[in-house]
Design an enzyme around this catalytic site. Structure first.
Site, PDB file in Angstrom:
ATOM      1  N   TYR A 122       0.814  -1.222   0.000  1.00  0.00           N
ATOM      2  CA  TYR A 122       0.000   0.000   0.000  1.00  0.00           C
ATOM      3  C   TYR A 122       0.849   1.274   0.000  1.00  0.00           C
ATOM      4  O   TYR A 122       0.319   2.373   0.160  1.00  0.00           O
ATOM      5  CB  TYR A 122      -0.958   0.016   1.189  1.00  0.00           C
ATOM      6  CG  TYR A 122      -2.077  -1.005   1.106  1.00  0.00           C
ATOM      7  CD1 TYR A 122      -2.100  -1.981   0.106  1.00  0.00           C
ATOM      8  CD2 TYR A 122      -3.126  -0.994   2.010  1.00  0.00           C
ATOM      9  CE1 TYR A 122      -3.116  -2.923   0.038  1.00  0.00           C
ATOM     10  CE2 TYR A 122      -4.155  -1.927   1.941  1.00  0.00           C
ATOM     11  CZ  TYR A 122      -4.134  -2.896   0.961  1.00  0.00           C
ATOM     12  OH  TYR A 122      -5.152  -3.824   0.898  1.00  0.00           O
ATOM     13  N   LYS A 171       4.152 -14.136   3.836  1.00  0.00           N
ATOM     14  CA  LYS A 171       4.205 -15.001   2.650  1.00  0.00           C
ATOM     15  C   LYS A 171       5.674 -15.144   2.261  1.00  0.00           C
ATOM     16  O   LYS A 171       6.078 -14.927   1.103  1.00  0.00           O
ATOM     17  CB  LYS A 171       3.365 -14.382   1.509  1.00  0.00           C
ATOM     18  CG  LYS A 171       3.191 -15.259   0.291  1.00  0.00           C
ATOM     19  CD  LYS A 171       2.213 -16.408   0.490  1.00  0.00           C
ATOM     20  CE  LYS A 171       2.194 -17.314  -0.720  1.00  0.00           C
ATOM     21  NZ  LYS A 171       1.265 -18.457  -0.570  1.00  0.00           N
ATOM     22  N   ASP A 204      -2.093 -17.689   3.331  1.00  0.00           N
ATOM     23  CA  ASP A 204      -3.211 -18.485   2.801  1.00  0.00           C
ATOM     24  C   ASP A 204      -3.667 -19.536   3.817  1.00  0.00           C
ATOM     25  O   ASP A 204      -4.857 -19.723   4.058  1.00  0.00           O
ATOM     26  CB  ASP A 204      -2.905 -19.098   1.425  1.00  0.00           C
ATOM     27  CG  ASP A 204      -1.459 -19.490   1.237  1.00  0.00           C
ATOM     28  OD1 ASP A 204      -0.651 -19.260   2.145  1.00  0.00           O
ATOM     29  OD2 ASP A 204      -1.130 -20.042   0.169  1.00  0.00           O
ATOM     30  N   ASP A 228      -5.231  -5.768   6.148  1.00  0.00           N
ATOM     31  CA  ASP A 228      -6.483  -5.218   5.618  1.00  0.00           C
ATOM     32  C   ASP A 228      -7.464  -6.362   5.361  1.00  0.00           C
ATOM     33  O   ASP A 228      -8.623  -6.337   5.790  1.00  0.00           O
ATOM     34  CB  ASP A 228      -6.165  -4.449   4.319  1.00  0.00           C
ATOM     35  CG  ASP A 228      -7.335  -3.683   3.771  1.00  0.00           C
ATOM     36  OD1 ASP A 228      -8.360  -3.561   4.473  1.00  0.00           O
ATOM     37  OD2 ASP A 228      -7.230  -3.199   2.623  1.00  0.00           O
ATOM     38  N   ASP A 232     -10.994  -7.842   7.826  1.00  0.00           N
ATOM     39  CA  ASP A 232     -12.381  -8.017   7.358  1.00  0.00           C
ATOM     40  C   ASP A 232     -12.830  -9.453   7.617  1.00  0.00           C
ATOM     41  O   ASP A 232     -13.958  -9.698   8.036  1.00  0.00           O
ATOM     42  CB  ASP A 232     -12.503  -7.711   5.853  1.00  0.00           C
ATOM     43  CG  ASP A 232     -12.804  -6.235   5.565  1.00  0.00           C
ATOM     44  OD1 ASP A 232     -12.302  -5.375   6.314  1.00  0.00           O
ATOM     45  OD2 ASP A 232     -13.526  -5.941   4.587  1.00  0.00           O
TER      46      ASP A 232
HETATM   47 MG    MG Z   1     -10.194  -2.585   4.585  1.00  0.00          MG
END
Ligand code: MG
Ligand code: NAI
Length: 342
Positions: A122, A171, A204, A228, A232
């Site tokens: 990001y 990862k 994963d 992020d 969620d």
């Molecule tokens: Mg978000």
């Protein structure tokens, strides 16, 4: 009386922020709100997406309560949320996900995702390789310093938790340099904190494990994009995005918000679940030395959710945002201040 910058935000932002203010004030918060605008609301008022006066207010007050801000997908302006986190170096994004609604997908989930908030994929360093847009590249930035401060923050955070368990998510099998560096810093810091149980998982596998058996985890620390996505996912484990608050914390500044966005699909209908923003308000109260108010707020929300009579549609109920808010304010009137302290 603490002065706090207030950004009501876009979409459902004003609906859930107004509810949060009503609840924390009913719980006893003494806050002088300094309202500012940003995002689409800023543009609609002829200002920029992140006006200088808004930045100045936050810089001066050092604490901000923020509703969600819309970011256009693809073209259009860059995320104001990401810009705020970067501008003020709010390097740790703390996202608790705790079961408050019985009969959901899982009971007894009590997870915290700590997300690196300033770099990773990001960092937003992207370009097309030519004018025909035949390919695009994005650069992931992972530095030792930013990794160390957020992982160190996570170790200190875990030390305050009943279960002293920290899982670093990465990862590093594929992204050997960037994700590998984050993992190496984590392992190095783990040796300084032998009292804390430390392990790591590949992203994963972590997604799978969280869905199958979330109770095995406590606190998770990870890079920006993985955090992020996983936050969620964790919100989904405890009833959905309407339930998950977030604190963005830096050296001396902090911004409190919900994990969710501006929810354009339900904006203006008055049915958004304000719980996430109310719980963000409770975290803000903890931060400004009004922890008794934070505890009272959480107790009020928990009572209404456990009682189950008044729930918003995302939790299977029919209550509006205001009706839910009324119920929490009503519950607070029945909670003596002393109970909240314990
Ligand atoms: Mg978000
Ligand atoms: P979203 O989180 O706004 O919505 C996803 C789904 O969850 C929608 O179906 C929505 O109705 C539901 N939902 C979200 N919050 C809810 C609540 N409080 N009560 C009931 N249902 C709720 O994610 P989406 O649609 O991907 O993004 C919309 C906009 O929000 C985008 O412009 C995005 O960039 C922005 N956004 C901003 C964030 C922030 O300000 N920190 C975080 C995430 C997205």
């Amino acid at each position: 009386m603490s002065k706090v910058t207030l950004i009501k935000g876009d979409g459902i932002g004003p609906e859930v922020v107004n509810a949060a203010i009503r609840v924390i004030e009913a719980a006893g918060a003494a806050i002088d709100w300094d309202e500012q605008v940003a995002g689409v609301t800023g543009v609609e008022r002829g200002l920029e997406t992140l006006p200088a006066v808004t930045l100045d207010s936050f810089r001066e007050n050092k604490v901000c309560l923020k509703g969600p801000l819309t970011t256009p997908v693809g073209s259009g302006f860059r995320s104001v949320n990401v810009a705020l986190r970067k501008e003020f170096d709010l390097y740790a994004n703390i996202r608790p996900a705790k079961s408050l609604v019985p009969g959901g997908r899982y009971d007894n989930v009590d997870l915290v995702v700590i997300r690196e908030n300033t770099e990773g994929l990001y960092a937003g360093i992207e370009h097309y390789i030519d004018t025909k847009r035949s390919a695009a590249e994005s650069i992931t930035i992972v530095t030792q310093d930013a990794s160390r401060r957020v992982i160190q923050f996570a170790f200190e955070y875990v030390a305050q938790r009943p279960r002293q368990r920290l899982t670093l998510v990465h990862k590093a099998n594929i992204l050997k340099y960037t994700s590998g560096l984050f993992l190496d810093v984590g392992k190095e810091l783990a040796s300084d904190h032998p009292e804390i149980e430390f392990n790591d998982r590949i992203i994963d596998n972590m997604a799978l494990q969280l869905v199958l058996d979330p109770q095995q985890f406590d606190t998770i620390v990870t890079t920006n994009m993985f955090g992020d996505i996983l936050s969620d996912l964790c919100a989904g484990l405890v009833g959905g995005l309407g339930m998950a608050p977030a604190a963005n914390v830096g050296q001396e500044m902090a911004m409190f918000e919900a994990v969710h966005g501006s929810a354009p699909d339900i904006a203006g209908e008055g049915v958004a679940n304000p719980t996430a923003l109310i719980l963000a308000g409770a975290l803000l109260c903890d931060h400004i030395d009004q922890a008794v108010v934070g505890d009272r707020t959480r107790a009020g929300v928990e009572r209404v959710l456990l009682d189950g009579q008044v729930r918003t549609p995302d939790l299977g109920g029919t209550a509006t945002t205001d009706e839910f808010c009324d119920a929490v304010v009503g519950a607070l009137e029945r909670i003596p201040a002393a109970e909240a302290v314990g």
